[in-house]
Design a protein around this motif. Structure first.
Motif, PDB file in Angstrom:
ATOM      1  N   THR A  98      -8.061  15.138  37.813  1.00 45.88           N
ATOM      2  CA  THR A  98      -6.960  14.649  36.969  1.00 45.88           C
ATOM      3  C   THR A  98      -5.683  14.635  37.784  1.00 45.88           C
ATOM      4  OG1 THR A  98      -7.971  15.567  34.963  1.00 45.88           O
ATOM      5  CG2 THR A  98      -5.628  15.046  34.871  1.00 45.88           C
ATOM      6  N   ILE A  99      -5.023  13.480  37.867  1.00 40.78           N
ATOM      7  CA  ILE A  99      -3.727  13.430  38.541  1.00 40.78           C
ATOM      8  C   ILE A  99      -2.638  13.829  37.549  1.00 40.78           C
ATOM      9  CG2 ILE A  99      -4.448  11.720  40.245  1.00 40.78           C
ATOM     10  CD1 ILE A  99      -2.872   9.630  38.578  1.00 40.78           C
ATOM     11  N   GLN A 100      -1.568  14.372  38.085  1.00 41.39           N
ATOM     12  CA  GLN A 100      -0.433  14.796  37.254  1.00 41.39           C
ATOM     13  C   GLN A 100       0.819  14.124  37.793  1.00 41.39           C
ATOM     14  OE1 GLN A 100      -0.188  18.969  35.940  1.00 41.39           O
ATOM     15  NE2 GLN A 100       1.785  19.103  36.983  1.00 41.39           N
ATOM     16  N   VAL A 101       1.662  13.613  36.890  1.00 42.70           N
ATOM     17  CA  VAL A 101       2.904  12.968  37.299  1.00 42.70           C
ATOM     18  C   VAL A 101       4.065  13.632  36.561  1.00 42.70           C
ATOM     19  CG1 VAL A 101       1.956  10.741  37.998  1.00 42.70           C
ATOM     20  CG2 VAL A 101       2.459  11.159  35.579  1.00 42.70           C
ATOM     21  N   LEU A 102       5.161  13.779  37.277  1.00 49.23           N
ATOM     22  CA  LEU A 102       6.325  14.491  36.756  1.00 49.23           C
ATOM     23  C   LEU A 102       7.395  13.509  36.301  1.00 49.23           C
ATOM     24  CD1 LEU A 102       7.689  17.387  36.545  1.00 49.23           C
ATOM     25  CD2 LEU A 102       8.740  16.846  38.746  1.00 49.23           C
ATOM     26  N   THR A 103       8.068  13.872  35.219  1.00 49.49           N
ATOM     27  CA  THR A 103       9.203  13.063  34.766  1.00 49.49           C
ATOM     28  C   THR A 103      10.218  13.934  34.043  1.00 49.49           C
ATOM     29  OG1 THR A 103       9.921  11.183  33.401  1.00 49.49           O
ATOM     30  CG2 THR A 103       8.031  12.449  32.597  1.00 49.49           C
ATOM     31  N   GLN A 104      11.473  13.604  34.224  1.00 49.64           N
ATOM     32  CA  GLN A 104      12.518  14.231  33.420  1.00 49.64           C
ATOM     33  C   GLN A 104      12.423  13.704  31.986  1.00 49.64           C
ATOM     34  OE1 GLN A 104      15.984  13.007  35.709  1.00 49.64           O
ATOM     35  NE2 GLN A 104      16.295  15.112  36.417  1.00 49.64           N
ATOM     36  N   ALA A 105      13.022  14.458  31.078  1.00 51.39           N
ATOM     37  CA  ALA A 105      12.988  14.068  29.663  1.00 51.39           C
ATOM     38  C   ALA A 105      14.076  13.024  29.383  1.00 51.39           C
ATOM     39  CB  ALA A 105      13.175  15.298  28.776  1.00 51.39           C
ATOM     40  N   ALA A 120      -5.278   4.392  34.693  1.00 46.79           N
ATOM     41  CA  ALA A 120      -5.776   5.727  35.039  1.00 46.79           C
ATOM     42  C   ALA A 120      -6.693   6.247  33.940  1.00 46.79           C
ATOM     43  CB  ALA A 120      -4.606   6.694  35.239  1.00 46.79           C
ATOM     44  N   ASN A 121      -7.799   6.827  34.314  1.00 48.56           N
ATOM     45  CA  ASN A 121      -8.731   7.383  33.326  1.00 48.56           C
ATOM     46  C   ASN A 121      -8.290   8.752  32.837  1.00 48.56           C
ATOM     47  OD1 ASN A 121     -10.539   5.182  33.489  1.00 48.56           O
ATOM     48  ND2 ASN A 121     -11.430   6.036  35.367  1.00 48.56           N
ATOM     49  N   ARG A 122      -7.762   9.546  33.752  1.00 42.72           N
ATOM     50  CA  ARG A 122      -7.349  10.911  33.407  1.00 42.72           C
ATOM     51  C   ARG A 122      -6.006  11.185  34.062  1.00 42.72           C
ATOM     52  NH1 ARG A 122     -12.384  14.231  32.888  1.00 42.72           N
ATOM     53  NH2 ARG A 122     -11.217  16.002  33.697  1.00 42.72           N
ATOM     54  N   ALA A 123      -5.065  11.711  33.298  1.00 41.84           N
ATOM     55  CA  ALA A 123      -3.753  12.021  33.860  1.00 41.84           C
ATOM     56  C   ALA A 123      -3.046  13.042  32.981  1.00 41.84           C
ATOM     57  CB  ALA A 123      -2.907  10.764  33.997  1.00 41.84           C
ATOM     58  N   ILE A 124      -2.152  13.775  33.589  1.00 35.49           N
ATOM     59  CA  ILE A 124      -1.275  14.700  32.871  1.00 35.49           C
ATOM     60  C   ILE A 124       0.153  14.206  33.078  1.00 35.49           C
ATOM     61  CG2 ILE A 124      -0.356  17.052  32.768  1.00 35.49           C
ATOM     62  CD1 ILE A 124      -3.077  18.001  33.919  1.00 35.49           C
ATOM     63  N   VAL A 125       0.844  13.964  31.988  1.00 33.72           N
ATOM     64  CA  VAL A 125       2.262  13.637  32.067  1.00 33.72           C
ATOM     65  C   VAL A 125       3.031  14.944  31.925  1.00 33.72           C
ATOM     66  CG1 VAL A 125       4.199  12.434  30.990  1.00 33.72           C
ATOM     67  CG2 VAL A 125       1.968  11.314  31.156  1.00 33.72           C
ATOM     68  N   HIS A 126       3.757  15.266  32.970  1.00 26.80           N
ATOM     69  CA  HIS A 126       4.474  16.539  33.048  1.00 26.80           C
ATOM     70  C   HIS A 126       5.957  16.291  32.769  1.00 26.80           C
ATOM     71  CE1 HIS A 126       5.663  20.212  35.781  1.00 26.80           C
ATOM     72  NE2 HIS A 126       6.065  20.352  34.515  1.00 26.80           N
ATOM     73  N   LEU A 127       6.389  16.679  31.594  1.00 23.97           N
ATOM     74  CA  LEU A 127       7.773  16.490  31.148  1.00 23.97           C
ATOM     75  C   LEU A 127       8.561  17.771  31.358  1.00 23.97           C
ATOM     76  CD1 LEU A 127       9.625  14.466  29.342  1.00 23.97           C
ATOM     77  CD2 LEU A 127       9.068  16.069  27.491  1.00 23.97           C
ATOM     78  N   TYR A 128       9.811  17.646  31.820  1.00 26.01           N
ATOM     79  CA  TYR A 128      10.640  18.842  31.967  1.00 26.01           C
ATOM     80  C   TYR A 128      12.093  18.551  31.654  1.00 26.01           C
ATOM     81  CZ  TYR A 128      12.843  17.325  36.350  1.00 26.01           C
ATOM     82  OH  TYR A 128      13.589  16.653  37.286  1.00 26.01           O
ATOM     83  N   ASN A 129      12.782  19.590  31.258  1.00 21.11           N
ATOM     84  CA  ASN A 129      14.247  19.589  31.236  1.00 21.11           C
ATOM     85  C   ASN A 129      14.708  21.024  31.419  1.00 21.11           C
ATOM     86  OD1 ASN A 129      13.390  20.167  28.439  1.00 21.11           O
ATOM     87  ND2 ASN A 129      15.593  20.150  27.966  1.00 21.11           N
ATOM     88  N   SER A 130      15.858  21.172  32.020  1.00 14.94           N
ATOM     89  CA  SER A 130      16.330  22.517  32.343  1.00 14.94           C
ATOM     90  C   SER A 130      16.898  23.194  31.109  1.00 14.94           C
ATOM     91  CB  SER A 130      17.391  22.459  33.438  1.00 14.94           C
ATOM     92  OG  SER A 130      17.720  23.776  33.839  1.00 14.94           O
ATOM     93  N   PHE A 165      -0.740   3.306  24.627  1.00 11.96           N
ATOM     94  CA  PHE A 165      -1.704   3.067  25.708  1.00 11.96           C
ATOM     95  C   PHE A 165      -3.128   3.149  25.194  1.00 11.96           C
ATOM     96  CE2 PHE A 165       1.424   2.728  28.784  1.00 11.96           C
ATOM     97  CZ  PHE A 165       0.939   2.738  30.072  1.00 11.96           C
ATOM     98  N   GLY A 166      -3.340   3.906  24.112  1.00 16.19           N
ATOM     99  CA  GLY A 166      -4.680   4.119  23.592  1.00 16.19           C
ATOM    100  C   GLY A 166      -5.557   4.881  24.566  1.00 16.19           C
ATOM    101  N   ASN A 167      -4.938   5.733  25.364  1.00 16.69           N
ATOM    102  CA  ASN A 167      -5.673   6.459  26.413  1.00 16.69           C
ATOM    103  C   ASN A 167      -5.702   7.950  26.084  1.00 16.69           C
ATOM    104  OD1 ASN A 167      -6.743   7.596  28.711  1.00 16.69           O
ATOM    105  ND2 ASN A 167      -5.474   6.423  30.139  1.00 16.69           N
ATOM    106  N   LYS A 168      -6.828   8.400  25.535  1.00 14.26           N
ATOM    107  CA  LYS A 168      -6.963   9.817  25.201  1.00 14.26           C
ATOM    108  C   LYS A 168      -7.127  10.684  26.448  1.00 14.26           C
ATOM    109  CE  LYS A 168      -6.782   9.505  20.718  1.00 14.26           C
ATOM    110  NZ  LYS A 168      -5.676  10.144  19.946  1.00 14.26           N
ATOM    111  N   GLY A 169      -7.289  10.040  27.614  1.00 20.86           N
ATOM    112  CA  GLY A 169      -7.403  10.797  28.864  1.00 20.86           C
ATOM    113  C   GLY A 169      -6.068  11.283  29.384  1.00 20.86           C
ATOM    114  N   ILE A 170      -4.980  10.896  28.719  1.00 18.93           N
ATOM    115  CA  ILE A 170      -3.657  11.373  29.119  1.00 18.93           C
ATOM    116  C   ILE A 170      -3.338  12.654  28.363  1.00 18.93           C
ATOM    117  CG2 ILE A 170      -1.175  10.889  29.066  1.00 18.93           C
ATOM    118  CD1 ILE A 170      -1.811   7.981  29.569  1.00 18.93           C
ATOM    119  N   ARG A 171      -3.061  13.705  29.093  1.00 19.01           N
ATOM    120  CA  ARG A 171      -2.701  14.998  28.498  1.00 19.01           C
ATOM    121  C   ARG A 171      -1.221  15.265  28.741  1.00 19.01           C
ATOM    122  NH1 ARG A 171      -6.304  18.432  32.004  1.00 19.01           N
ATOM    123  NH2 ARG A 171      -5.465  20.189  30.813  1.00 19.01           N
TER     124      ARG A 171
END
Length: 565
Positions: A98-105, A120-130, A165-171
């Motif tokens: 599973t690839i993971q991608v980072l983004t600010q909120a 992408a079949n599997r991915a983690i969207v990594h959201l952050y804010n300080s 996206f209809g992609n349940k592979g995104i966490r």
């Protein structure tokens, strides 16, 4: 000298958790590992990796066994975006990774992030804010509620885009950046709001990542924070608790280990701890720490030499020679007492049937991580006789007897003291040969014939061996024929008679070196004169009897060499 003013700093607050349980826990299983080499590690490089270098690093991480890899911040630059697209479009992502991608909120960054994940079949969207106090007050100038609203809006948009996206592979993963600088109760409040917004459940867990973006406390306090957070999270089963420790205080590994004991399920880190300032958690160290405790880390670090080469090529960063497990000197002993203990420990292991690794000064078998035993002992001015003997045996098959080791140790010590440098194994072997084997003055053995006349082979004391020898001393040539109860006894008897040098062979040892057709015999002797003077010699020959006689001659010749010194 000016004194440093420690009063300008304040102690980090402790956690009110008197009934903590983590000190009694042990790490018995591997966490979920997430490599951040391609994102956090890459952004800390003086020269960031190119797309091709990132692909090479990605393949290395897959080979190690990572199943979650943060591959970048695709909304931050064209290179980052293109790398994610390359991985997807060229089918470089294995089905179980599973690839993971980072983004600010922030809305436009979140939307751009989703564009990078198309296909992408599997991915983690990594959201952050300080969420930290100082960031709220100094950087964003927003209050607690406003900062929490940023996290909630960002989470809602990620959920909305995933549905579109209809992609349940995104966490989904959320990080309250600078968790260590955030009031603990407030960090919990924000994360709880994020989980509720997402609709987290046991069937669809949110990864709650709690980063020590700046390491600010001792590891035990960080562990207290993790245990407190896990206890007070209202729906613990709906969250995967992750930690992302930095090394500002030099304890990133310890903080992550204690966090696991406190309840963390997942660990983010980088190879060799590459990252901002003092770096991130070093996954190599943490994983191999587990390995040396009998815990399967589920990562393969069996070829650290290759891993190090790829890392250096891709990041242009060095690896310290004392880096845990991977440094070129970490399996090497220069100290004499250490060398002697390692030598004895390795021999004991060979003789023992116990499979548990237990060798002094070596917490891990170097071969398990791709190192040979060649570099375990190296010789410099701090070395001793045990280290010299270890090198001679492991490198060249010379099993120096204990009574010879101190003498050769002094010979080696004199050379390294004089030259002020380390000696290579080949230099040590050549020194031994020059000092004990290839001595042909003042006496040169030119010919030697051995014959036996055993009337009773079972008698060891029978004078049944005849030696006929031809020798040269300077311009004088002489020879003798003598009898004894063996080749050495017969030779010594004849030599003493013709040379006038009186001595006895007080110690003797022999063994084979080499294999097959190249096998030779080596003999070691110690001779003692009536006045107590001793000398040592060694001889090598395909015939053990001739090797023994050569050793006696070397010891005699060495008397002359020692006298001249």
């Amino acid at each position: 000298m000016a004194m440093m003013q420690s009063s300008k700093y304040a102690a980090y607050p402790v956690v009110d958790i008197s009934d903590r349980t983590w000190p009694d826990k042990r790490i018995t299983r591997a966490p979920v590992w997430c490599s951040i080499d391609l994102r956090d590690g890459n952004q800390a490089l003086p020269v960031p990796m190119s797309v091709q270098e990132k692909i090479e690093m990605f393949k290395l991480l897959i080979g190690i066994g990572f199943k979650e890899i943060e591959v970048g911040f695709p909304s931050a630059s064209a290179v980052e975006f293109q790398f994610v697209r390359t991985l997807i479009e060229e089918n470089l992502i294995p089905d179980d990774v599973t690839i993971q991608v980072l983004t600010q909120a922030r809305e436009h960054l979140i939307r751009r992030t989703f564009e990078s994940l198309e296909g992408a079949n599997r991915a983690i969207v990594h959201l952050y804010n300080s969420t930290s106090t100082v960031q709220r007050d100094v950087v964003f100038r927003k209050n607690r509620q406003e900062i929490k609203e940023i996290a909630i809006r960002g989470t809602a948009l990620v959920r909305e885009l995933r549905e579109a996206f209809g992609n349940k592979g995104i966490r989904f993963q959320y990080s309250p950046e600078s968790f260590t600088g955030t009031e603990l109760e407030y960090a919990l409040e924000v994360c709880q709001a994020v989980m509720e917004t997402w609709g987290a459940s046991a069937d669809e867990k949110v990864i709650v990542n709690l980063p020590s973006t700046v390491e600010m406390s001792t590891p035990n306090i960080f562990a207290d924070r993790i245990e407190w957070f896990c206890r007070n999270l209202s729906d613990r089963d709906a969250a995967i608790i992750s930690v992302h420790t930095h090394n500002d205080r030099g304890t990133a590994v310890a903080s992550a280990e204690l966090a696991m004991m406190a309840g963390a399920d997942r660990v983010e880190g980088a190879l060799f701890g590459n990252g901002e300032r003092c770096g991130n958690l070093d996954i190599i160290t943490m994983a191999l720490n587990m390995y040396t405790q009998g815990v399967d880390s589920r990562l393969d670090f069996s070829n650290l030499t290759h891993l190090t080469e790829v890392y250096r090529e891709c990041t242009r960063m060095p690896v310290h020679p004392r880096h845990p497990y991977a440094g070129e000197l970490v399996h090497t002993a220069f100290s004499g007492s250490h060398q002697d203990a390692i030598n004895k420990g390795m021999k004991a292991r060979t003789e023992s049937e116990n499979e548990v690794w237990c060798v002094p000064y070596l917490p891990i078998d170097p071969k398990d991580v791709g190192f040979s035993y060649k570099a375990i002992v190296r010789i410099n001015s701090q070395s001793g006789k045990g280290g010299v003997a270890y090198v001679m045996e492991k490198e060249f098959g010379y099993s120096l007897p204990k009574w010879l080791q101190p003498d050769f140790g002094l010979v080696v010590q004199a050379i390294v003291d004089r030259e002020g440098r380390e000696l290579s194994p080949e230099e040590i072997r050549d020194l031994f040969s020059r000092e004990y084997v290839r001595l042909e003055r003042p006496y040169l053995l030119k010919k030697c014939h051995i014959s036996w006349e055993d009337e009773d082979p079972d008698r060891n004391d029978e004078v049944a061996t005849t030696i006929t020898s031809a020798l040269q001393e300077g311009e004088r040539e002489f020879g003798f024929t003598a009898r004894g109860n063996g080749p050495v006894d017969a030779f010594v008897t004849g030599f003493i008679h013709d040379s006038g040098i009186d001595f006895i062979v007080s110690e003797y040892s022999e063994h084979a070196i080499g294999h097959g057709a190249d096998t030779q015999a080596i003999a070691y002797v110690k001779i003692t004169l009536p006045d107590g003077t001793v000398s040592y010699g060694a001889g090598i020959d395909s015939n053990i009897s001739l090797a023994s006689i050569k050793a006696v001659m070397s010891a005699v010749n060495r008397l002359d060499t020692q006298a001249k010194k």
